[in-house]
Design an enzyme around this catalytic site. Structure first.
Site, mmCIF file in Angstrom:
data_model
loop_
_atom_site.group_PDB
_atom_site.id
_atom_site.type_symbol
_atom_site.label_atom_id
_atom_site.label_comp_id
_atom_site.label_asym_id
_atom_site.label_seq_id
_atom_site.Cartn_x
_atom_site.Cartn_y
_atom_site.Cartn_z
ATOM 1 N N GLY A 1 0.580 -0.809 0.018
ATOM 2 C CA GLY A 1 -0.279 0.064 0.063
ATOM 3 C C GLY A 1 1.543 1.203 0.008
ATOM 4 N N CYS A 2 0.062 2.513 0.168
ATOM 5 C CA CYS A 2 0.896 3.463 -0.093
ATOM 6 C C CYS A 2 1.299 4.321 1.007
ATOM 7 C CB CYS A 2 0.065 4.659 -0.612
ATOM 8 S SG CYS A 2 -1.359 5.048 -0.060
ATOM 9 N N PHE A 3 0.761 4.118 2.159
ATOM 10 C CA PHE A 3 1.628 4.300 3.454
ATOM 11 C C PHE A 3 2.576 3.622 4.426
ATOM 12 C CE2 PHE A 3 -2.443 6.185 4.526
ATOM 13 C CZ PHE A 3 -2.156 7.545 4.358
#
Length: 325
Positions: A130-132
């Protein structure tokens, strides 16, 4: 080399960014685009600026059974919607799942490309972080591997642009009126990215991540992720920076900087910026990470992973400079 690729979920932000990168990729040829609500439309109808060679490609109704002959499929579907469908994709089609359904799932390799590139090479099923996690784990990896911080005591304060929430609908709560001049914490204590962050911390450190705290915030900008991570450890700033520079010495996309990174440094790119500040007298280490949530946080890392599984240099098609200003 002509590698036939397809994108399912092309009308979303992640799928659209993948299309933009593939359009200029010297080895990937986009021959299949799929969606549900946009089926029957041409790419030029959704993306008026698409290159002429792709303009007339018609978006198909998504059906994993009837996809054409492909070498690689990029799946950019909402979390919770892809498990059954992707299980029906022919085994000969390599898949990079940009969505969240296959992270740390048996049979899928976790595609943290800057940390474990050799484990991705030649695989057929890769799940994109994921981006985080992309921003967080790149910043933490050198510290965890070198035992400079306590894995049980990590607090992550994360900020993301609105595109990280997905395209949504006309009635989306992430529209301009709701998002402009606003700062919103969300996903407290149970964000969907928590499990993969915790599992990767444990994998990198060999310890427990039981004390992990992660709080994301939406900020009124289009794209970008910045994480500020508070850790316990008696390392100095120089030791942290040196560890990161050694760890990423052969990595093309991670930049270790002396000063705190900014989201605009990464806009439109596959770059990841990391930096550190430490006060050993207070047993405090602050790690910082920046990525473009649609680049390294989604489509950029997906292309990097696809390059690795196809035996290409991981930088192919990803050498473009960030957009500035």
């Amino acid at each position: 080399m002509n590698i036939r690729v397809g994108i399912v979920g092309i009308s979303g932000f992640g799928g659209g960014e993948a299309m933009r990168l593939i359009a200029s990729h010297p080895s990937f040829e986009l021959v299949y685009a799929a969606g549900d609500g946009t089926a029957g439309s041409r790419l030029v109808d959704l993306f008026p600026g698409v290159p002429v060679k792709l303009a007339e490609l018609v978006i198909q109704k998504w059906d994993p059974i009837t996809i054409p002959k492909l070498d690689v499929l990029f799946a950019s579907l909402p979390t919770g919607t892809s498990t059954e469908a992707l299980a029906s994709v022919p085994k000969g089609v390599r898949i990079v799942d940009i969505g969240g359904d296959h992270r740390y799932v048996e049979g899928w390799v976790y595609g943290l490309a800057d940390v474990w590139p050799t484990q991705i090479e030649g695989q057929t099923r890769v799940s994109n972080p994921g981006c985080f996690p992309a921003a967080t784990l790149n910043a933490l990896a050198p510290l965890l591997v070198n035992k400079l911080i306590d894995p049980m005591n990590i607090v992550i304060d994360a900020k993301t642009g609105i595109s990280g929430a997905g395209r949504g609908s006309a009635n989306s709560k992430f529209g301009y009126a709701e998002s402009n001049e606003n700062l919103v914490p969300y996903g407290l204590l149970e964000h969907v990215h928590m499990p993969e962050i915790a599992k990767t911390i444990e994998r990198l450190s060999g310890g427990s991540a039981a004390g992990l705290v992660f709080t994301p915030h939406l900020v009124p900008m289009t794209r970008g992720v910045l994480v500020t991570i508070y850790c316990r450890g008696n390392a100095t700033t120089s030791q942290c920076l040196d560890a990161a520079r050694r760890f990423y010495a052969e990595r093309a996309f991670v930049r270790v900087t002396d000063k705190p990174p900014q989201t605009k440094w990464a806009t439109g790119s596959n770059l990841s910026f990391v930096s550190y500040a430490a006060d050993p007298e207070r047993n405090l280490v602050i790690a910082m990470g920046v990525v473009d949530n649609l680049g390294k946080g989604a489509a950029g890392q997906a292309i990097q992973n696809a390059n690795l599984i196809c035996g290409l240099s991981e930088t192919v098609g990803l050498d473009g400079a960030p957009v500035w200003p």
